[in-house]
Design an enzyme around this catalytic site. Structure first.
Site, PDB file in Angstrom:
ATOM      1  N   HIS A 136       0.839  -1.200   0.000  1.00 58.29           N
ATOM      2  CA  HIS A 136       0.000   0.000   0.000  1.00 58.29           C
ATOM      3  C   HIS A 136       0.880   1.259   0.000  1.00 58.29           C
ATOM      4  O   HIS A 136       0.598   2.223  -0.716  1.00 58.29           O
ATOM      5  CB  HIS A 136      -0.886   0.033   1.248  1.00 58.29           C
ATOM      6  CG  HIS A 136      -1.865  -1.092   1.345  1.00 58.29           C
ATOM      7  ND1 HIS A 136      -1.869  -1.979   2.386  1.00 58.29           N
ATOM      8  CD2 HIS A 136      -2.880  -1.475   0.533  1.00 58.29           C
ATOM      9  CE1 HIS A 136      -2.850  -2.860   2.222  1.00 58.29           C
ATOM     10  NE2 HIS A 136      -3.476  -2.578   1.095  1.00 58.29           N
ATOM     11  N   MET A 195       2.894  -9.400  -0.952  1.00 60.99           N
ATOM     12  CA  MET A 195       2.292  -8.855   0.273  1.00 60.99           C
ATOM     13  C   MET A 195       0.794  -8.736   0.092  1.00 60.99           C
ATOM     14  O   MET A 195       0.319  -8.351  -0.978  1.00 60.99           O
ATOM     15  CB  MET A 195       2.883  -7.491   0.582  1.00 60.99           C
ATOM     16  CG  MET A 195       4.288  -7.597   1.040  1.00 60.99           C
ATOM     17  SD  MET A 195       4.884  -5.985   1.537  1.00 60.99           S
ATOM     18  CE  MET A 195       6.546  -6.434   1.982  1.00 60.99           C
ATOM     19  N   ARG A 242      -4.339 -10.265   3.646  1.00 62.06           N
ATOM     20  CA  ARG A 242      -4.861 -11.572   4.057  1.00 62.06           C
ATOM     21  C   ARG A 242      -3.762 -12.566   4.452  1.00 62.06           C
ATOM     22  O   ARG A 242      -4.077 -13.632   4.969  1.00 62.06           O
ATOM     23  CB  ARG A 242      -5.724 -12.172   2.945  1.00 62.06           C
ATOM     24  CG  ARG A 242      -7.060 -11.469   2.783  1.00 62.06           C
ATOM     25  CD  ARG A 242      -7.992 -12.283   1.913  1.00 62.06           C
ATOM     26  NE  ARG A 242      -9.333 -11.751   1.844  1.00 62.06           N
ATOM     27  CZ  ARG A 242      -9.793 -10.955   0.881  1.00 62.06           C
ATOM     28  NH1 ARG A 242      -8.991 -10.553  -0.096  1.00 62.06           N
ATOM     29  NH2 ARG A 242     -11.044 -10.544   0.902  1.00 62.06           N
TER      30      ARG A 242
HETATM   31  N1  ATP Z   1       1.842  -6.473  -2.564  1.00 59.81           N
HETATM   32  C1  ATP Z   1       1.308  -5.400  -3.128  1.00 59.81           C
HETATM   33  N2  ATP Z   1       2.066  -4.609  -3.915  1.00 59.81           N
HETATM   34  C2  ATP Z   1       1.522  -3.514  -4.514  1.00 59.81           C
HETATM   35  N3  ATP Z   1       0.242  -3.131  -4.352  1.00 59.81           N
HETATM   36  C3  ATP Z   1      -0.546  -3.879  -3.570  1.00 59.81           C
HETATM   37  C4  ATP Z   1      -0.061  -5.053  -2.925  1.00 59.81           C
HETATM   38  N4  ATP Z   1      -1.076  -5.592  -2.204  1.00 59.81           N
HETATM   39  C5  ATP Z   1      -2.143  -4.809  -2.403  1.00 59.81           C
HETATM   40  N5  ATP Z   1      -1.834  -3.784  -3.222  1.00 59.81           N
HETATM   41  C6  ATP Z   1      -2.758  -2.766  -3.722  1.00 59.81           C
HETATM   42  O1  ATP Z   1      -3.258  -1.964  -2.692  1.00 59.81           O
HETATM   43  C7  ATP Z   1      -4.579  -1.544  -2.994  1.00 59.81           C
HETATM   44  C8  ATP Z   1      -5.469  -1.836  -1.840  1.00 59.81           C
HETATM   45  O2  ATP Z   1      -5.581  -3.243  -1.721  1.00 59.81           O
HETATM   46  P1  ATP Z   1      -6.211  -4.002  -0.494  1.00 59.81           P
HETATM   47  O3  ATP Z   1      -6.497  -3.055   0.588  1.00 59.81           O
HETATM   48  O4  ATP Z   1      -7.240  -4.917  -0.973  1.00 59.81           O
HETATM   49  O5  ATP Z   1      -4.937  -4.792   0.014  1.00 59.81           O
HETATM   50  P2  ATP Z   1      -4.511  -6.283  -0.137  1.00 59.81           P
HETATM   51  O6  ATP Z   1      -3.305  -6.452   0.675  1.00 59.81           O
HETATM   52  O7  ATP Z   1      -4.519  -6.633  -1.579  1.00 59.81           O
HETATM   53  O8  ATP Z   1      -5.658  -7.026   0.588  1.00 59.81           O
HETATM   54  P3  ATP Z   1      -6.289  -8.399   0.271  1.00 59.81           P
HETATM   55  O9  ATP Z   1      -5.534  -9.314   1.113  1.00 59.81           O
HETATM   56  O10 ATP Z   1      -7.669  -8.119   0.686  1.00 59.81           O
HETATM   57  O11 ATP Z   1      -6.202  -8.669  -1.193  1.00 59.81           O
HETATM   58  C9  ATP Z   1      -4.987  -2.294  -4.264  1.00 59.81           C
HETATM   59  O12 ATP Z   1      -4.789  -1.452  -5.383  1.00 59.81           O
HETATM   60  C10 ATP Z   1      -4.002  -3.434  -4.286  1.00 59.81           C
HETATM   61  O13 ATP Z   1      -3.744  -3.945  -5.576  1.00 59.81           O
HETATM   62  N1  BAL Z   2      -7.240  -6.670  -2.921  1.00 60.38           N
HETATM   63  C1  BAL Z   2      -8.565  -6.836  -3.395  1.00 60.38           C
HETATM   64  C2  BAL Z   2      -9.585  -6.847  -2.327  1.00 60.38           C
HETATM   65  C3  BAL Z   2     -10.216  -8.172  -2.080  1.00 60.38           C
HETATM   66  O1  BAL Z   2      -9.616  -9.214  -2.355  1.00 60.38           O
HETATM   67  O2  BAL Z   2     -11.326  -8.220  -1.573  1.00 60.38           O
END
Ligand code: ATP
Ligand code: BAL
Ligand code: PAF
Length: 302
Positions: free
Chosen positions: A8, A169, A172
């Site tokens: 993020h 990363m 979840r």
């Molecule tokens: N490892 C990562 N590297 C770059 N961007 C990321 C990464 N993980 C998540 N993002 C981006 O951060 C933004 C917010 O994603 P979100 O809050 O769903 O996080 P997440 O870690 O992907 O959560 P989840 O585990 O729900 O998929 C999205 O645009 C997602 O693609």
């Molecule tokens: N990173 C996308 C959010 C989701 O899996 O719900």
């Protein structure tokens, strides 16, 4: 959706490099979770998120202008959010993209994502929006939404941040616990094997490229089978895909001028033979943990 990690922060860093003011949204959007999914247990770490954003804002010389953390009543002002498949309410659907890949397992997911993103874009009218490549189908769908609805914003995609061992990363990952975490890299390793077949192995057909990924998952599965029930990890491959970068339709071979998206999802199954001292992660190993990842096969310059 909060539970911030370095992935993020990399989106915010790039946004601060390219813009004077950055607007960060933290909202766990109920309509993108299916009724059987993890909305209630989704990790929420608000205090830690704010501390991370304050620290980052120092580094970025105060460019983070706003942290927008709306209530659900603000985001869904008329009807309460509905995650059922018929879905009563005001929704955006971007098909057929939303029905492919992740959409097969998560039928309401991209309807919820497109809808909440349209709301966020309307509230904040951003010049640019930043999304992570980790959720590659989401980036393709948001680009399609921006194009088809003539939205005046530029979609920027930021590379996937990984742990040292290669695991993408993700908020979840905290559900994995230590035993499943160690095997969690398997999807990335499988995609890398397929990528190498394309980049250095000169392979171009679907069969040749994906075979490498399948082989690796089978090898790891056999390795796990040899372990005791206190050590082994079970997993199921949900899909491995080789798809066109714009339509996400499966391709039979990679056109070098176009490239392709290699992606996959795996389910890390609940553990067997859990010992009382074992570290189980958030949720206490009650369910399977679904992980996604992808690698872009870039077009070759001719
Ligand atoms: N490892 C990562 N590297 C770059 N961007 C990321 C990464 N993980 C998540 N993002 C981006 O951060 C933004 C917010 O994603 P979100 O809050 O769903 O996080 P997440 O870690 O992907 O959560 P989840 O585990 O729900 O998929 C999205 O645009 C997602 O693609
Ligand atoms: N990173 C996308 C959010 C989701 O899996 O719900
Ligand atoms: C795009 C998004 C913010 C919509 O809630 C979410 O799916 C995410 O965080 O990736």
């Amino acid at each position: 959706m909060g539970a911030l990690h370095a992935g993020h922060l990399s989106l915010i860093r790039l946004a601060a490099q390219e813009n004077d003011q950055v607007f960060v949204s933290i909202y766990v959007n109920p309509t993108q979770f299916g009724l059987n999914e993890d909305l209630d247990s989704y990790p929420k770490t608000w205090e830690k998120d704010i501390t991370m954003l304050e620290e980052l804002n120092g580094e970025l010389k105060g460019r983070i202008n706003t942290v927008f953390a709306p209530t659900t009543k603000t985001m869904y002002p008329t009807l309460p959010p509905d995650s059922s498949i018929p879905g009563t309410g005001s929704f955006l659907t971007i098909t057929p993209l939303a029905n492919l890949l992740e959409g097969k397992t998560r039928p309401v997911f991209f309807r919820g994502v497109a809808t909440v993103c349209m709301k966020l874009f309307n509230i904040c009218t951003p010049e640019r929006v930043y999304f992570g490549q980790k959720d590659v189908q989401q980036t393709v769908i948001i680009k399609r939404m921006v194009k088809d609805f003539h939205l005046n914003t530029q979609v920027r995609v930021v590379g996937t941040e990984r742990e040292e061992d290669g695991l993408a990363m993700s908020s979840r990952n905290v559900y994995l616990g230590s035993r499943r975490r160690k095997v969690g890299t398997l999807l990335y390793l499988a995609l890398r094997a397929a990528e190498i077949a394309y980049t250095t192995g000169g392979k171009r057909t679907r069969e040749e490229i994906l075979a490498q990924a399948w082989e690796l998952t089978k090898y790891i599965s056999r390795e796990q089978d040899l372990l005791s029930e206190h050590e082994r990890v079970g997993f199921e491959v949900d899909y491995l895909s080789l798809a066109d970068p714009e339509t996400l339709e499966e391709v039979q071979s990679v056109d070098e001028g176009v490239g392709a998206v290699l992606s996959g999802a795996i389910k890390m199954l609940p553990l067997e033979g859990v010992r009382p001292t074992e570290e189980l992660g958030l949720g206490g190993d009650k369910g399977a943990v679904r992980l996604i990842d992808n690698i872009i096969l870039r077009p070759v310059e001719r």
